[in-house]
Design a protein around this motif. Structure first.
Motif, short mmCIF file in Angstrom:
data_model
loop_
_atom_site.label_atom_id
_atom_site.label_comp_id
_atom_site.label_asym_id
_atom_site.label_seq_id
_atom_site.Cartn_x
_atom_site.Cartn_y
_atom_site.Cartn_z
N THR A 247 0.86 -1.18 0.00
CA THR A 247 0.00 0.00 0.00
C THR A 247 0.90 1.23 0.00
OG1 THR A 247 -0.13 -0.02 2.42
CG2 THR A 247 -1.92 -1.09 1.23
N GLY B 41 4.68 1.75 0.75
CA GLY B 41 5.13 0.40 1.03
C GLY B 41 5.66 -0.29 -0.21
N GLN C 246 -7.14 -5.24 -0.29
CA GLN C 246 -7.72 -6.53 0.09
C GLN C 246 -8.80 -6.97 -0.90
OE1 GLN C 246 -7.62 -3.82 2.06
NE2 GLN C 246 -9.54 -3.50 3.17
N TYR D 199 4.67 -11.48 0.66
CA TYR D 199 5.27 -10.38 1.41
C TYR D 199 4.28 -9.24 1.49
CZ TYR D 199 9.52 -12.89 0.06
OH TYR D 199 10.48 -13.84 -0.15
N PHE D 200 4.29 -8.52 2.61
CA PHE D 200 3.42 -7.37 2.81
C PHE D 200 4.26 -6.17 3.24
CE2 PHE D 200 0.93 -11.14 3.77
CZ PHE D 200 -0.22 -10.92 3.02
N CYS D 201 4.06 -5.03 2.61
CA CYS D 201 4.73 -3.80 2.99
C CYS D 201 3.73 -2.66 2.88
CB CYS D 201 5.91 -3.49 2.07
SG CYS D 201 7.29 -4.62 2.21
N LEU E 181 0.93 0.07 5.00
CA LEU E 181 0.11 0.35 6.17
C LEU E 181 -0.34 -0.95 6.85
CD1 LEU E 181 -2.11 3.15 4.61
CD2 LEU E 181 -0.15 3.45 6.14
N LYS E 182 -0.10 -1.04 8.14
CA LYS E 182 -0.51 -2.26 8.83
C LYS E 182 -2.02 -2.38 8.89
CE LYS E 182 -0.21 -0.46 13.54
NZ LYS E 182 0.41 -0.62 14.84
N GLY E 183 -2.74 -1.29 8.63
CA GLY E 183 -4.19 -1.33 8.62
C GLY E 183 -4.77 -2.21 7.53
N MET F 119 -3.79 -5.22 6.93
CA MET F 119 -3.67 -6.63 7.32
C MET F 119 -4.99 -7.28 7.77
SD MET F 119 -0.74 -7.31 6.34
CE MET F 119 -0.69 -8.99 6.91
#
Length: 131
Positions: free
Chosen positions: A23, A26, A99, A120-122, A124-126, A128
């Motif tokens: 996002t 990220g 998402q 892999y995710f990079c 905003l943790k929002g 998730m």
């Protein structure tokens, strides 16, 4: 991830698929990752036989950082899917968030994961909880 750390590519199996979800800013860590696979003359690039798939979520198309580089990499095999929350609608008629875009390909994503893909995710943790 931690600042100052290197994002390493798995080397056990060069046919491993990589799914990258980002996002906004990220996307920055993936720039180098994608360059190593599709632009630079590296052993990793020469050996890689899997599919690299990038999901990027931003507000609108003018916020697509490094898009020109990713489009060039797409000509060499990178798969790209964008979620543009101010320009696209999800299947329920709402804004298209990252998402929602991943959900569009859920069957394919889960099949890849079951077959050993790395995800892999990079950003905003929002994102998730939705993912």
């Amino acid at each position: 991830g931690p600042a100052g750390k290197v994002m390493l590519m798995p080397e056990e199996d060069p046919a491993t698929d990589y799914i990258m979800v980002a996002t906004g800013t990220g996307i920055a860590p993936y720039r180098g990752f994608i360059r190593r696979l599709f632009v630079e003359n590296t052993p990793a690039a020469a050996a890689y036989k899997g599919q690299a798939w990038l999901f990027l979520g931003v507000a609108n198309s003018d916020a697509l950082l490094y898009d020109d580089e990713f489009q060039e990499a797409a000509k060499k095999g990178l798969r790209i899917d964008y979620a543009l929350s101010r320009e696209q609608e999800n299947k329920k008629g709402g804004k298209m968030y990252i998402q929602d875009k991943v959900e569009e390909y859920a069957d394919e994503v889960f099949e890849k994961l079951e077959n050993g893909a790395h995800i892999y995710f990079c950003g905003l943790k929002g994102m998730m909880p939705g993912i």
